[in-house]
Design a protein around this motif. Sequence first.
Motif, PDB file in Angstrom:
ATOM      1  N   GLN A 122      -8.321  -8.346  -2.396  1.00  0.00           N
ATOM      2  CA  GLN A 122      -8.207  -7.912  -1.005  1.00  0.00           C
ATOM      3  C   GLN A 122      -7.392  -8.891  -0.162  1.00  0.00           C
ATOM      4  O   GLN A 122      -6.535  -8.474   0.638  1.00  0.00           O
ATOM      5  CB  GLN A 122      -9.605  -7.757  -0.381  1.00  0.00           C
ATOM      6  CG  GLN A 122      -9.571  -7.189   1.036  1.00  0.00           C
ATOM      7  CD  GLN A 122     -10.963  -6.862   1.567  1.00  0.00           C
ATOM      8  OE1 GLN A 122     -11.938  -6.881   0.829  1.00  0.00           O
ATOM      9  NE2 GLN A 122     -11.044  -6.563   2.848  1.00  0.00           N
ATOM     10  N   ALA A 125      -3.756  -8.445  -0.910  1.00  0.00           N
ATOM     11  CA  ALA A 125      -3.210  -7.218  -0.312  1.00  0.00           C
ATOM     12  C   ALA A 125      -2.982  -7.387   1.185  1.00  0.00           C
ATOM     13  O   ALA A 125      -2.008  -6.872   1.748  1.00  0.00           O
ATOM     14  CB  ALA A 125      -4.154  -6.052  -0.581  1.00  0.00           C
ATOM     15  N   ARG A 147       0.255  -5.279  -2.280  1.00  0.00           N
ATOM     16  CA  ARG A 147      -0.114  -3.914  -1.861  1.00  0.00           C
ATOM     17  C   ARG A 147       0.633  -2.877  -2.687  1.00  0.00           C
ATOM     18  O   ARG A 147       0.065  -1.841  -3.074  1.00  0.00           O
ATOM     19  CB  ARG A 147       0.197  -3.720  -0.368  1.00  0.00           C
ATOM     20  CG  ARG A 147      -0.694  -4.526   0.559  1.00  0.00           C
ATOM     21  CD  ARG A 147      -0.574  -4.063   2.002  1.00  0.00           C
ATOM     22  NE  ARG A 147       0.738  -4.309   2.593  1.00  0.00           N
ATOM     23  CZ  ARG A 147       1.118  -5.472   3.151  1.00  0.00           C
ATOM     24  NH1 ARG A 147       0.286  -6.499   3.171  1.00  0.00           N
ATOM     25  NH2 ARG A 147       2.312  -5.603   3.691  1.00  0.00           N
ATOM     26  N   PHE A 200      -1.002  -2.420  -6.131  1.00  0.00           N
ATOM     27  CA  PHE A 200      -2.243  -1.633  -6.084  1.00  0.00           C
ATOM     28  C   PHE A 200      -1.944  -0.153  -5.852  1.00  0.00           C
ATOM     29  O   PHE A 200      -2.592   0.712  -6.444  1.00  0.00           O
ATOM     30  CB  PHE A 200      -3.178  -2.190  -5.003  1.00  0.00           C
ATOM     31  CG  PHE A 200      -3.604  -3.619  -5.252  1.00  0.00           C
ATOM     32  CD1 PHE A 200      -3.791  -4.095  -6.537  1.00  0.00           C
ATOM     33  CD2 PHE A 200      -3.802  -4.492  -4.197  1.00  0.00           C
ATOM     34  CE1 PHE A 200      -4.177  -5.408  -6.772  1.00  0.00           C
ATOM     35  CE2 PHE A 200      -4.189  -5.813  -4.417  1.00  0.00           C
ATOM     36  CZ  PHE A 200      -4.374  -6.270  -5.709  1.00  0.00           C
ATOM     37  N   GLN A 201      -0.952   0.128  -5.009  1.00  0.00           N
ATOM     38  CA  GLN A 201      -0.585   1.525  -4.756  1.00  0.00           C
ATOM     39  C   GLN A 201      -0.003   2.161  -6.026  1.00  0.00           C
ATOM     40  O   GLN A 201      -0.319   3.319  -6.344  1.00  0.00           O
ATOM     41  CB  GLN A 201       0.436   1.598  -3.619  1.00  0.00           C
ATOM     42  CG  GLN A 201       0.815   3.033  -3.260  1.00  0.00           C
ATOM     43  CD  GLN A 201       1.780   3.099  -2.079  1.00  0.00           C
ATOM     44  OE1 GLN A 201       2.033   2.112  -1.409  1.00  0.00           O
ATOM     45  NE2 GLN A 201       2.309   4.282  -1.821  1.00  0.00           N
ATOM     46  N   ASP A 233      -2.843   2.953  -8.378  1.00  0.00           N
ATOM     47  CA  ASP A 233      -3.565   4.139  -7.881  1.00  0.00           C
ATOM     48  C   ASP A 233      -2.827   5.420  -8.261  1.00  0.00           C
ATOM     49  O   ASP A 233      -3.436   6.393  -8.733  1.00  0.00           O
ATOM     50  CB  ASP A 233      -3.709   4.078  -6.351  1.00  0.00           C
ATOM     51  CG  ASP A 233      -4.787   3.117  -5.884  1.00  0.00           C
ATOM     52  OD1 ASP A 233      -5.493   2.538  -6.736  1.00  0.00           O
ATOM     53  OD2 ASP A 233      -4.920   2.932  -4.655  1.00  0.00           O
ATOM     54  N   SER A 274      -7.889   1.025  -5.914  1.00  0.00           N
ATOM     55  CA  SER A 274      -7.823  -0.072  -4.940  1.00  0.00           C
ATOM     56  C   SER A 274      -8.987  -0.018  -3.956  1.00  0.00           C
ATOM     57  O   SER A 274      -9.509  -1.066  -3.549  1.00  0.00           O
ATOM     58  CB  SER A 274      -6.493  -0.043  -4.191  1.00  0.00           C
ATOM     59  OG  SER A 274      -6.325   1.191  -3.508  1.00  0.00           O
ATOM     60  N   ARG A 311     -11.897  -2.834  -3.510  1.00  0.00           N
ATOM     61  CA  ARG A 311     -12.141  -3.438  -2.194  1.00  0.00           C
ATOM     62  C   ARG A 311     -13.581  -3.249  -1.723  1.00  0.00           C
ATOM     63  O   ARG A 311     -14.186  -4.166  -1.183  1.00  0.00           O
ATOM     64  CB  ARG A 311     -11.170  -2.828  -1.178  1.00  0.00           C
ATOM     65  CG  ARG A 311     -11.209  -3.476   0.202  1.00  0.00           C
ATOM     66  CD  ARG A 311     -10.091  -2.956   1.089  1.00  0.00           C
ATOM     67  NE  ARG A 311     -10.194  -1.518   1.350  1.00  0.00           N
ATOM     68  CZ  ARG A 311      -9.349  -0.604   0.848  1.00  0.00           C
ATOM     69  NH1 ARG A 311      -8.338  -0.971   0.075  1.00  0.00           N
ATOM     70  NH2 ARG A 311      -9.497   0.681   1.131  1.00  0.00           N
TER      71      ARG A 311
END
Length: 314
Positions: free
Chosen positions: A19, A22, A29, A32-33, A36, A44, A48
């Motif tokens: 976290q 990110a 970020r 993680f995107q 996903d 993600s 979190r």
Amino acid sequence: MSLAFLFPGQGSQAVGMGQDLAEAFAAAREVFQEVDEALKQKLSTLMREGPEDQLTLTENAQPALMAVSVAVMRTLEREFGVGVEKASFVAGHSLGEYSALAATGAISLADTARLLKLRGQAMQRAVPVGEGAMASLIGPKTDLALAEAAAAAGAEVGVCVVANDNNNGNVVISGEKAAVDRAIEAAKALGARAIPLNVSAPFHCPLMAPAAKEMAEALAGATLVAPRAPVVCNVTAQPTNDPELIRRLLVEQVTGRVRWRESMIWMAGDGGVTRFAEAGTGKVLAGMAKRIAPDAEAVSLNAPADLEAFAKSL
């Protein structure tokens, strides 16, 4: 100074992982995107916010840990100009080997996430819950020879092998529950402490053969290229950058022993590594490095400040 990046395995996951990265870095970020989107899952958010029992599921923990490791490496490269090529070698503990391969560009991030999701599911499917077990043998008397002797006693009543040779004082056995229970008693008689592990399946033992078959099929269709730094593989404790050998060893790794102690000894010895940097969640591998190779430096790259300090030190 010769550097090696290390990538943690299952057990290092925790709610809130990644976290702070990110929040601080766009590169993290984006990782993680991308994960996903590859999994068609809000992993993600699970990382979190939890709940912890869902994050701990093997099929979620494995891609989550990989995602944080790759986020660290992408951030190091983009924000601080430290690419994986700075390392003489990379190595990952069990699923961490996939993180190492993603970080070195040998497998795409999206493919790595999907392979790890499948790996977790396949491992869970391989053995019904409750039929397998793992135990950590610990203490000053614990070494590979003691663990082998304990596993041999367990093997008299069922499948039982050494799964993870982590370091002297920490060796993990795996197999059928009755056999592991027998091995635990033998280990105690030999002077070790034995702690049953709260795991969903008996990893790195012959019972994982159905999972190995699934991974062989999945890896056969995956694109692998030469990594940007040699990977010291779990099952050989030797470096390679041969994509086809890596593909084969990833299949063998499902049922094979994680030879971590030997891998670290090789890197600190023949490999000439004087500094180990653990990229990702937790500090387990940095702690092992200090025990196995006390003359080498070991750092953990978790928080934004860790990355900045590390980059400045190079």
